[in-house]
Design a protein around this motif. Structure first.
Motif, PDB file in Angstrom:
ATOM      1  N   ASN A   1       6.694  12.149  -7.390  1.00  0.00           N
ATOM      2  CA  ASN A   1       6.406  12.165  -5.957  1.00  0.00           C
ATOM      3  C   ASN A   1       7.678  11.939  -5.152  1.00  0.00           C
ATOM      4  O   ASN A   1       7.872  12.518  -4.093  1.00  0.00           O
ATOM      5  CB  ASN A   1       5.410  11.064  -5.602  1.00  0.00           C
ATOM      6  CG  ASN A   1       4.000  11.443  -5.990  1.00  0.00           C
ATOM      7  OD1 ASN A   1       3.714  12.618  -6.202  1.00  0.00           O
ATOM      8  ND2 ASN A   1       3.130  10.457  -6.101  1.00  0.00           N
ATOM      9  N   TYR A   2       8.526  11.063  -5.678  1.00  0.00           N
ATOM     10  CA  TYR A   2       9.741  10.726  -4.945  1.00  0.00           C
ATOM     11  C   TYR A   2      10.700  11.913  -4.889  1.00  0.00           C
ATOM     12  O   TYR A   2      11.309  12.186  -3.858  1.00  0.00           O
ATOM     13  CB  TYR A   2      10.415   9.495  -5.565  1.00  0.00           C
ATOM     14  CG  TYR A   2       9.763   8.221  -5.117  1.00  0.00           C
ATOM     15  CD1 TYR A   2      10.291   7.475  -4.078  1.00  0.00           C
ATOM     16  CD2 TYR A   2       8.579   7.781  -5.703  1.00  0.00           C
ATOM     17  CE1 TYR A   2       9.670   6.310  -3.639  1.00  0.00           C
ATOM     18  CE2 TYR A   2       7.950   6.634  -5.277  1.00  0.00           C
ATOM     19  CZ  TYR A   2       8.501   5.898  -4.246  1.00  0.00           C
ATOM     20  OH  TYR A   2       7.871   4.766  -3.799  1.00  0.00           O
ATOM     21  N   ALA A   3      10.804  12.620  -6.025  1.00  0.00           N
ATOM     22  CA  ALA A   3      11.667  13.802  -6.044  1.00  0.00           C
ATOM     23  C   ALA A   3      11.117  14.851  -5.083  1.00  0.00           C
ATOM     24  O   ALA A   3      11.855  15.459  -4.305  1.00  0.00           O
ATOM     25  CB  ALA A   3      11.737  14.369  -7.460  1.00  0.00           C
TER      26      ALA A   3
ATOM     27  N   TRP B   1       0.827  -1.202   0.000  1.00  0.00           N
ATOM     28  CA  TRP B   1       0.000   0.000   0.000  1.00  0.00           C
ATOM     29  C   TRP B   1       0.867   1.260   0.000  1.00  0.00           C
ATOM     30  O   TRP B   1       0.537   2.263  -0.608  1.00  0.00           O
ATOM     31  CB  TRP B   1      -0.949   0.002   1.187  1.00  0.00           C
ATOM     32  CG  TRP B   1      -2.103   0.913   0.957  1.00  0.00           C
ATOM     33  CD1 TRP B   1      -2.375   2.065   1.608  1.00  0.00           C
ATOM     34  CD2 TRP B   1      -3.115   0.754  -0.051  1.00  0.00           C
ATOM     35  NE1 TRP B   1      -3.493   2.655   1.086  1.00  0.00           N
ATOM     36  CE2 TRP B   1      -3.962   1.862   0.056  1.00  0.00           C
ATOM     37  CE3 TRP B   1      -3.367  -0.207  -1.029  1.00  0.00           C
ATOM     38  CZ2 TRP B   1      -5.062   2.040  -0.782  1.00  0.00           C
ATOM     39  CZ3 TRP B   1      -4.462  -0.031  -1.854  1.00  0.00           C
ATOM     40  CH2 TRP B   1      -5.294   1.073  -1.731  1.00  0.00           C
ATOM     41  N   MET B   2       1.994   1.185   0.690  1.00  0.00           N
ATOM     42  CA  MET B   2       2.935   2.304   0.716  1.00  0.00           C
ATOM     43  C   MET B   2       3.425   2.610  -0.702  1.00  0.00           C
ATOM     44  O   MET B   2       3.383   3.758  -1.152  1.00  0.00           O
ATOM     45  CB  MET B   2       4.116   1.931   1.616  1.00  0.00           C
ATOM     46  CG  MET B   2       5.339   2.793   1.497  1.00  0.00           C
ATOM     47  SD  MET B   2       6.661   2.173   2.577  1.00  0.00           S
ATOM     48  CE  MET B   2       7.437   0.964   1.512  1.00  0.00           C
TER      49      MET B   2
ATOM     50  N   GLN C   1       3.961  11.883   1.035  1.00  0.00           N
ATOM     51  CA  GLN C   1       4.355  11.342   2.337  1.00  0.00           C
ATOM     52  C   GLN C   1       4.738   9.874   2.225  1.00  0.00           C
ATOM     53  O   GLN C   1       5.753   9.436   2.772  1.00  0.00           O
ATOM     54  CB  GLN C   1       3.195  11.511   3.325  1.00  0.00           C
ATOM     55  CG  GLN C   1       3.545  11.014   4.713  1.00  0.00           C
ATOM     56  CD  GLN C   1       2.403  11.207   5.690  1.00  0.00           C
ATOM     57  OE1 GLN C   1       1.542  12.049   5.507  1.00  0.00           O
ATOM     58  NE2 GLN C   1       2.386  10.422   6.730  1.00  0.00           N
ATOM     59  N   MET C   2       3.941   9.109   1.488  1.00  0.00           N
ATOM     60  CA  MET C   2       4.237   7.684   1.326  1.00  0.00           C
ATOM     61  C   MET C   2       5.537   7.484   0.543  1.00  0.00           C
ATOM     62  O   MET C   2       6.285   6.545   0.788  1.00  0.00           O
ATOM     63  CB  MET C   2       3.085   6.968   0.613  1.00  0.00           C
ATOM     64  CG  MET C   2       1.849   6.789   1.452  1.00  0.00           C
ATOM     65  SD  MET C   2       2.138   5.864   2.989  1.00  0.00           S
ATOM     66  CE  MET C   2       2.015   7.147   4.203  1.00  0.00           C
ATOM     67  N   ALA C   3       5.818   8.394  -0.386  1.00  0.00           N
ATOM     68  CA  ALA C   3       7.082   8.303  -1.128  1.00  0.00           C
ATOM     69  C   ALA C   3       8.258   8.521  -0.181  1.00  0.00           C
ATOM     70  O   ALA C   3       9.272   7.815  -0.252  1.00  0.00           O
ATOM     71  CB  ALA C   3       7.106   9.333  -2.259  1.00  0.00           C
TER      72      ALA C   3
ATOM     73  N   SER D   1       2.368   5.741  -3.072  1.00  0.00           N
ATOM     74  CA  SER D   1       3.431   6.707  -3.327  1.00  0.00           C
ATOM     75  C   SER D   1       3.533   7.065  -4.805  1.00  0.00           C
ATOM     76  O   SER D   1       4.187   8.033  -5.168  1.00  0.00           O
ATOM     77  CB  SER D   1       4.775   6.144  -2.842  1.00  0.00           C
ATOM     78  OG  SER D   1       5.207   5.122  -3.708  1.00  0.00           O
ATOM     79  N   LEU D   2       2.893   6.257  -5.663  1.00  0.00           N
ATOM     80  CA  LEU D   2       3.028   6.509  -7.105  1.00  0.00           C
ATOM     81  C   LEU D   2       1.780   7.147  -7.712  1.00  0.00           C
ATOM     82  O   LEU D   2       1.681   7.335  -8.917  1.00  0.00           O
ATOM     83  CB  LEU D   2       3.333   5.192  -7.830  1.00  0.00           C
ATOM     84  CG  LEU D   2       4.697   4.568  -7.493  1.00  0.00           C
ATOM     85  CD1 LEU D   2       4.805   3.165  -8.060  1.00  0.00           C
ATOM     86  CD2 LEU D   2       5.833   5.436  -8.005  1.00  0.00           C
ATOM     87  N   LYS D   3       0.801   7.496  -6.849  1.00  0.00           N
ATOM     88  CA  LYS D   3      -0.447   8.054  -7.373  1.00  0.00           C
ATOM     89  C   LYS D   3      -0.432   9.579  -7.392  1.00  0.00           C
ATOM     90  O   LYS D   3       0.341  10.202  -6.663  1.00  0.00           O
ATOM     91  CB  LYS D   3      -1.621   7.605  -6.493  1.00  0.00           C
ATOM     92  CG  LYS D   3      -1.960   6.142  -6.603  1.00  0.00           C
ATOM     93  CD  LYS D   3      -3.083   5.810  -5.649  1.00  0.00           C
ATOM     94  CE  LYS D   3      -3.483   4.349  -5.793  1.00  0.00           C
ATOM     95  NZ  LYS D   3      -4.532   3.990  -4.832  1.00  0.00           N
ATOM     96  N   THR D   4      -1.333  10.135  -8.186  1.00  0.00           N
ATOM     97  CA  THR D   4      -1.573  11.570  -8.057  1.00  0.00           C
ATOM     98  C   THR D   4      -2.469  11.761  -6.836  1.00  0.00           C
ATOM     99  O   THR D   4      -3.144  10.826  -6.405  1.00  0.00           O
ATOM    100  CB  THR D   4      -2.322  12.130  -9.283  1.00  0.00           C
ATOM    101  OG1 THR D   4      -3.572  11.439  -9.371  1.00  0.00           O
ATOM    102  CG2 THR D   4      -1.528  11.936 -10.556  1.00  0.00           C
ATOM    103  N   LEU D   5      -2.463  12.979  -6.298  1.00  0.00           N
ATOM    104  CA  LEU D   5      -3.289  13.228  -5.112  1.00  0.00           C
ATOM    105  C   LEU D   5      -4.762  12.962  -5.438  1.00  0.00           C
ATOM    106  O   LEU D   5      -5.498  12.397  -4.638  1.00  0.00           O
ATOM    107  CB  LEU D   5      -3.087  14.666  -4.627  1.00  0.00           C
ATOM    108  CG  LEU D   5      -3.750  15.003  -3.294  1.00  0.00           C
ATOM    109  CD1 LEU D   5      -3.272  14.075  -2.201  1.00  0.00           C
ATOM    110  CD2 LEU D   5      -3.478  16.457  -2.921  1.00  0.00           C
TER     111      LEU D   5
END
Lengths: 309, 295
Positions: free
Chosen positions: B74-76, B46-47, B262-264, B51-55
């Motif tokens: 998101n990661y950047a 789930w993390m 946040q998850m990223a 982490s790879l989705k748009t808001l």
């Protein structure tokens, strides 16, 4: 030959460890006791030259301070629920792992994975899973856990957001703490099971004993030293519960509507530090130590009667 | 004759039944393990998924189980929002220095306890073990004051020095050293080998697995430590990764929080641990099961 030369050599080798232990371990133990028994001890006042009378005022103040009982209740509840539950679950998983051939290694790897995680980071993942996102009272995302509940026809629950109930919060913490506690217990119990003599199982098979009978009558008794070990360390760790709650709820230690609701004994001690009310903090730390000691002694006493070495 | 066949038949049906029973039991066992494994793995899945989705996609009322469009940025964003570069460097510095110093202290102490004879050895060792019973929270209050008096608040020193000695690791290594036969030591002494040379060429290589376990556990300890760093070095320059992560996303259950980012960030903090686990699992498990260090 075994002489004075070895004497001083040994002490030189031990010197760094001894110096550090004296400063950061031995002195703190002595000083904590000293501070705890000086009435109303306060670091600021002590620097100012104030002297204090000896007594147990700090202990009284610690217990009477507003959220002490809440902290104690939270800590004890979490311990009493999560330690037996995670031990039982770990026992079942270990027994299952021990009885299979293929995939055993892969599954063991999976079950140990939570051990190497960061409890703040994964706490934030749990918070996300249970979180309801709302804008102006309209629920946008109920959170994946609520999605699952709704999929099975249930009503979504406010787990951690403002206005959530105490037991909803506790449920989240219990699930997270059990998830976190499993790997260590599985590792120890599985290791113990692998060293049980196979002849017992062969004998049981010849007798035609059922699987559950084998588990409860052979595995559990022979494993009882390890079970006692994970229960005792579980209780010791459980009474120091703190970071997992910070992970899920943040430093507010509770939903925004009721801050500090889920605070624990360790949190109580740390909350006092910046206010330099070290007397109360020391008293609380000694109370925690006393509780852990008593619980450990009870555990040892019970295991002495029940454990087969 | 007839009764014998009867018995054989009975036997056969009994074995068939028990075989069917054992197949069923095996199946149930696997089912149980698979379900539990899925529960254990779900937060990680789930993390990464979140982490790879748009808001906007994250906030859909019906969740998607894999992002429709994968948002690597998101990661950047997480890396800059949580100042992860700085946090990683701080943590790495504290972790490496404290691990190295701690190894030296542990090796020397374990050597003294395992090989040298001196007055009060057993008393000292017993006293050392006794300190393990006392919960760390008891030390923190005075230690906080001590480092304050030393003027160490908000320095790297305060993150490294107070926890250099771990009685647990000294004990673990001493047990390992004791398994190396004493004759080797005496022979080396007769040959005129110095203690340090003997330590370096015989004892350390022979107990390398234990030393590796200690190193990994110590590094993981630095990576995951929260309470002490939060207390004594909470300034931006010295923040460690766990503390910094929690601070970067203060409200845990807020409505405004950008969860994918946040998850990223959470994933970026978790990945190094996964890598260590994948490649050095053996040492971690051995170290944990023998020293009983609980997270």
């Amino acid at each position: 030959m075994v002489d004075s030369k070895q004497q001083w050599k040994a002490w030189i080798y031990l010197a760094p460890a001894i110096v550090l232990l004296l400063v950061f371990t031995v002195w703190p133990i002595i000083n904590t006791v000293i501070m705890a028994f000086q009435n109303d001890y306060n670091a600021m006042a002590a620097v100012g030259g104030q002297t204090f009378t000896i007594g147990i005022e700090n202990f009284k103040r610690a217990v009477e301070y507003r959220n002490f009982l809440t902290c104690l209740k939270n800590t004890a509840l979490l311990c009493v629920i999560t330690v037996p539950a995670s031990t039982l679950l770990a026992l079942l998983i270990s027994a299952a792992l021990n009885s299979i051939g293929p995939l055993k290694k892969a599954l063991t790897t999976v079950f140990f994975l939570p051990y190497v995680t960061n409890s703040i980071a994964i706490g934030m993942v749990f918070a996300a899973m249970f979180n309801m996102v709302r804008t102006v009272r309209v629920v946008q995302t109920a959170g994946i856990i609520n999605n699952v509940i709704m999929f099975f026809g249930g009503e979504p629950i406010n787990w951690i957001n403002a206005g959530s109930t105490y037991w909803a919060n506790m449920t989240v913490m219990i699930i997270y703490i059990i998830w976190n506690a499993l790997p260590f217990k599985i590792l120890i119990l599985l290791g113990g099971m692998q060293s049980i003599n196979k002849q017992y199982y062969d004998a049981a098979k010849v007798d035609g004993s059922s699987r559950s009978r084998i588990l409860w009558r052979i595995t559990v008794p022979l494993l009882s030293p390890m079970i006692a070990y994970v229960v005792i360390t579980g209780f010791i760790g459980g009474f120091k519960e703190y970071t997992s709650i910070v992970g899920v709820f943040g430093e507010t230690m509770g939903p925004v509507s009721d801050k500090g609701r889920l605070n624990t004994m360790v949190g109580y001690i740390y909350d006092t530090l910046p206010r330099s009310d070290y007397g109360r903090a020391s008293a609380a730390a000694l109370i925690l130590f006393g509780i852990i000691l008593v619980v450990t002694l009870i555990n040892l006493w019970v295991s002495k009667k029940r454990v087969h070495y | 004759m007839a009764s014998v066949t009867m018995k054989e038949q009975d036997m056969r049906s009994v074995t068939a039944r028990s075989r069917a029973g054992s197949v069923l039991a095996k199946g149930m066992t696997y089912l149980f393990l698979m379900v539990m494994a899925l529960i254990v793995l779900f937060p990680f899945y789930w993390m990464i998924n979140s982490s790879l989705k748009t808001l906007a996609e994250y906030r859909l009322s019906v969740p998607t189980f894999w992002p429709k469009t994968v948002i690597w940025s998101n990661y950047a964003e997480a890396f800059t929002t949580a100042r992860l570069g700085q946090l990683f460097l701080n943590t790495l510095l504290v972790g490496v220095v404290s691990t190295l110093l701690s190894l030296v202290i542990t090796v020397l102490s374990a050597f003294a306890f395992a090989r040298l004879e001196f007055k009060g050895k057993n008393v000292m060792f017993g006293a050392l073990l006794a300190t393990m019973m006392i919960p760390g929270e008891l030390f923190t209050i005075t230690n906080y004051r001590t480092v304050n008096d030393f003027g160490w608040l908000n320095t790297y020193t305060v993150l490294i020095v107070p926890f250099l000695v771990s009685v647990c690791y000294i004990y673990l290594l001493r047990q390992n050293f004791l398994q190396i036969p004493n004759e080797l030591y005496l022979a080396a002494k007769v040959d005129g080998t110095s203690d340090f040379k003997y330590l370096w060429t015989v004892m350390i290589p022979l107990s390398l697995p234990t030393l590796i376990s200690i190193t990994i556990l110590k590094m993981m300890g630095a990576w995951n430590s929260y309470i002490w760093p939060r207390l004594v070095a909470n300034d931006a320059a010295h923040q460690m990764v766990t503390n910094g992560l929690r601070n970067a996303f203060k409200d845990a259950a807020g409505d405004q929080t950008n969860y994918p980012v946040q998850m990223a960030a959470v994933a970026l903090v978790s990945f190094p641990l996964f890598l260590v686990y994948i490649f050095l699992r053996k040492y971690i498990m051995k170290g944990v099961s023998r020293s009983g260090i609980k997270g």
